[in-house]
Design a protein around this motif. Structure first.
Motif, mmCIF file in Angstrom:
data_model
loop_
_atom_site.group_PDB
_atom_site.id
_atom_site.type_symbol
_atom_site.label_atom_id
_atom_site.label_comp_id
_atom_site.label_asym_id
_atom_site.label_seq_id
_atom_site.Cartn_x
_atom_site.Cartn_y
_atom_site.Cartn_z
ATOM 1 N N TRP A 85 9.248 -4.291 5.491
ATOM 2 C CA TRP A 85 9.670 -4.969 4.251
ATOM 3 C C TRP A 85 11.074 -4.535 3.851
ATOM 4 N N ASP B 18 2.565 -0.440 -4.885
ATOM 5 C CA ASP B 18 3.550 -1.056 -3.988
ATOM 6 C C ASP B 18 4.738 -0.111 -3.862
ATOM 7 N N LEU B 19 5.462 -0.238 -2.741
ATOM 8 C CA LEU B 19 6.616 0.659 -2.544
ATOM 9 C C LEU B 19 7.903 0.111 -3.126
ATOM 10 N N VAL C 201 -3.480 -8.317 0.894
ATOM 11 C CA VAL C 201 -3.222 -9.693 1.336
ATOM 12 C C VAL C 201 -1.730 -10.010 1.195
ATOM 13 N N GLY C 202 -1.365 -11.271 1.502
ATOM 14 C CA GLY C 202 0.048 -11.639 1.375
ATOM 15 C C GLY C 202 0.892 -10.983 2.456
ATOM 16 N N TYR D 90 11.225 -13.091 -2.679
ATOM 17 C CA TYR D 90 9.761 -13.285 -2.781
ATOM 18 C C TYR D 90 9.332 -13.323 -4.252
ATOM 19 N N LEU E 281 1.388 3.028 1.059
ATOM 20 C CA LEU E 281 -0.042 2.852 1.313
ATOM 21 C C LEU E 281 -0.600 3.914 2.260
ATOM 22 N N GLU E 282 0.200 4.363 3.236
ATOM 23 C CA GLU E 282 -0.319 5.350 4.182
ATOM 24 C C GLU E 282 -0.547 6.700 3.529
ATOM 25 N N ALA F 46 4.047 3.460 -4.668
ATOM 26 C CA ALA F 46 3.329 4.272 -3.675
ATOM 27 C C ALA F 46 3.506 3.704 -2.280
ATOM 28 N N GLY G 244 -0.259 -3.109 -2.047
ATOM 29 C CA GLY G 244 0.909 -3.917 -1.721
ATOM 30 C C GLY G 244 0.935 -5.080 -2.699
ATOM 31 N N ARG H 294 0.816 -10.908 -8.824
ATOM 32 C CA ARG H 294 0.055 -12.140 -9.093
ATOM 33 C C ARG H 294 -1.449 -11.969 -8.855
#
Ligand SMILES: C[S@@+](CC[C@H](N)C(=O)[O-])C[C@H]1O[C@@H](n2cnc3c(N)ncnc32)[C@H](O)[C@@H]1O
Length: 212
Positions: free
Chosen positions: A13, A79-80, A125-126, A23, A102-103, A100, A58, A63
């Motif tokens: 990303w 989300d990062l 998702v997404g 986005y 995710l790993e 954050a 993420g 939304r």
């Protein structure tokens, strides 16, 4: 963890151009035009009882987590992307979100953010799964496993073909090997969020995962 670590390899990303802004604007415009951007949230809602603890992993501009809050769930986002976290907080102040990777997610970190340590459902998702840092997929799936409440599940969805720029190709067989290595199991697999059956030529995959 204390927040996104600069010691980790960059995700797909991140890069020379800020794809997050485009986005974020795209989805804000869609929502303003009245478009339906809640298909993923409707499936997530069907997978859990009322008032479930749900983590949108993420969460981007928020939304999905916001739709799940509106549906009465105890939903949170991580989300990062700091710009998207800011957009999410401005657009959906009722949705608690944290910066954050995710790993690195675990119950201790989430508790420190004032969020539940475990979840009835982790939603990823997404196309988040095809935008992770190279080689981090198993760590991310293992982190999801580690924050599942008893009986908890993961809802993941990503493009098998025609994924967005910079994302990886992630064949279903490889994802399923990573699921197994992470101590998860496939409960169901579909081609769309309205549950069309998965076929060998599907260009999208939707998975419901449980602890193995
Ligand atoms: C295409 S956006 C989708 C956002 C949201 N799930 C949606 O569907 O609207 C992908 C998101 O994945 C996030 N992401 C990718 N890798 C990540 C990681 N390792 N940790 C946290 N967030 C990550 C990005 O920051 C970005 O917000």
């Amino acid at each position: 963890m204390t927040g996104p670590s600069s010691e980790l390899p960059p995700t797909r990303w991140e890069g020379p151009t800020d794809v997050g802004r485009g986005y974020g604007r795209h989805f804000a415009d869609l929502i303003a035009s009245g478009a339906d951007v809640e298909g993923e949230a409707r499936l997530a809602d069907a997978l859990v009882p009322r008032g479930a603890r749900i983590l949108d992993a993420g969460s981007g501009m928020g939304r999905i987590g916001a739709a799940l809050r509106r549906a009465g769930h105890d939903a949170y986002g991580v989300d990062l992307d700091a710009g998207l976290i800011e957009q999410s907080r401005a657009a959906y102040p009722d949705l608690p979100v944290a910066l954050a990777r995710l790993e690195q997610l675990d119950g201790e970190f989430l508790s420190r953010q004032g969020m539940p340590a475990t979840y009835d459902l982790v939603v990823c998702v997404g196309n988040v799964m095809v935008l992770l840092a190279e080689g981090s997929e198993r760590s991310v799936l293992a982190a999801f496993r580690g924050i599942l409440a008893p009986g908890g599940r993961v809802l993941a969805g990503f493009s098998l073909v025609g994924a967005p720029p910079r994302s990886r190709v992630y064949p279903a067989e490889e994802f399923e090997a990573d699921i197994e290595a992470a101590g998860l199991a496939v409960e169901s697999r579909f081609a769309t969020f309205d549950l069309r059956p998965f076929t060998p030529d599907a260009d999208f995959a939707v998975y419901v995962l449980t602890r193995a």
